[in-house]
Design a protein around this motif. Structure first.
Motif, PDB file in Angstrom:
ATOM      1  N   SER A  23      45.194  50.010  34.234  1.00  0.00           N
ATOM      2  CA  SER A  23      43.956  49.273  34.455  1.00  0.00           C
ATOM      3  C   SER A  23      42.841  50.268  34.748  1.00  0.00           C
ATOM      4  O   SER A  23      42.900  51.006  35.721  1.00  0.00           O
ATOM      5  N   ARG A  25      39.258  50.662  35.857  1.00  0.00           N
ATOM      6  CA  ARG A  25      38.334  49.832  36.640  1.00  0.00           C
ATOM      7  C   ARG A  25      36.896  50.283  36.392  1.00  0.00           C
ATOM      8  O   ARG A  25      36.430  51.260  36.970  1.00  0.00           O
ATOM      9  N   THR A  40      42.128  46.831  30.560  1.00  0.00           N
ATOM     10  CA  THR A  40      43.539  46.935  30.929  1.00  0.00           C
ATOM     11  C   THR A  40      44.424  46.886  29.686  1.00  0.00           C
ATOM     12  O   THR A  40      44.163  46.101  28.773  1.00  0.00           O
ATOM     13  N   GLU A  57      40.619  35.206  38.275  1.00  0.00           N
ATOM     14  CA  GLU A  57      40.564  36.219  37.228  1.00  0.00           C
ATOM     15  C   GLU A  57      40.388  35.550  35.865  1.00  0.00           C
ATOM     16  O   GLU A  57      41.068  34.551  35.571  1.00  0.00           O
ATOM     17  N   TYR A 123      46.975  40.713  44.826  1.00  0.00           N
ATOM     18  CA  TYR A 123      46.191  41.810  45.374  1.00  0.00           C
ATOM     19  C   TYR A 123      45.744  41.366  46.756  1.00  0.00           C
ATOM     20  O   TYR A 123      45.427  40.201  46.977  1.00  0.00           O
TER      21      TYR A 123
HETATM   22  C1  9YT Z   1      45.912  40.640  32.908  1.00  0.00           C
HETATM   23  C2  9YT Z   1      46.428  41.087  34.214  1.00  0.00           C
HETATM   24  O1  9YT Z   1      46.373  40.407  35.191  1.00  0.00           O
HETATM   25  N1  9YT Z   1      46.986  42.290  34.209  1.00  0.00           N
HETATM   26  C3  9YT Z   1      47.459  42.913  35.378  1.00  0.00           C
HETATM   27  C4  9YT Z   1      46.497  43.986  35.801  1.00  0.00           C
HETATM   28  C5  9YT Z   1      45.214  43.440  36.369  1.00  0.00           C
HETATM   29  N2  9YT Z   1      44.574  42.438  35.633  1.00  0.00           N
HETATM   30  C6  9YT Z   1      44.239  44.551  36.556  1.00  0.00           C
HETATM   31  O2  9YT Z   1      44.101  45.012  37.683  1.00  0.00           O
HETATM   32  O3  9YT Z   1      43.598  44.969  35.578  1.00  0.00           O
END
Ligand code: 9YT
Length: 128
Positions: A23, A25, A40, A57, A123
């Motif tokens: 991922s 960010r 991601t 999300e 999270y």
């Molecule tokens: C699509 C999803 O939930 N993937 C897991 C990783 C998360 N979305 C992220 O932190 O990018």
């Protein structure tokens, strides 16, 4: 205005390896936008249990294919390029990559940037 390039995120602490996914960010809480944005990659052949109890999300697939299983009803949702899914009910789900799947993820509230999933698939809440 600000411009963020993926190449500037790669290899930094905002490039997070979650095991089944990586991922990148792009926008995080510190950018002050009220949401975060990740680029991601969900790895082919993986299945990840996810339950974002503290975040909403939206996930927009721009490459590849996979599927989401919502665990409240065991429904299987095929996901491929040009498809968005929104976890508007904080839905507990399984995320499967069939091929490598590249997705753009938007989180509200924003991620601080270095989160990885807890054992419950969530999270943590950002207490700041
Ligand atoms: C699509 C999803 O939930 N993937 C897991 C990783 C998360 N979305 C992220 O932190 O990018």
């Amino acid at each position: 205005m600000k411009v963020v390039k993926l190449e500037d995120i790669l290899g930094t602490e905002q490039d997070v390896d979650g095991g089944n996914w990586v991922s990148r960010r792009l926008i995080t809480k510190k950018d002050g936008m009220g949401y975060s944005v990740n680029d991601t990659i969900i790895k082919a052949g993986t299945e990840t249990h996810i339950w974002y109890k503290n975040h909403l999300e939206a996930v927009y697939c721009i490459e590849g294919e996979g599927e989401v299983v919502t665990l409240s009803d065991n429904k299987v949702w095929p996901i491929k390029k040009d498809t968005l899914y929104a976890l508007d009910q904080n839905d507990e789900h399984l995320l499967r990559g069939i091929t490598d799947m590249r997705v753009v993820c938007v989180f509200n509230p924003p991620l601080t940037g270095n989160e990885i999933h807890g054992e419950d698939g969530a999270y943590a809440v950002d207490e700041d």
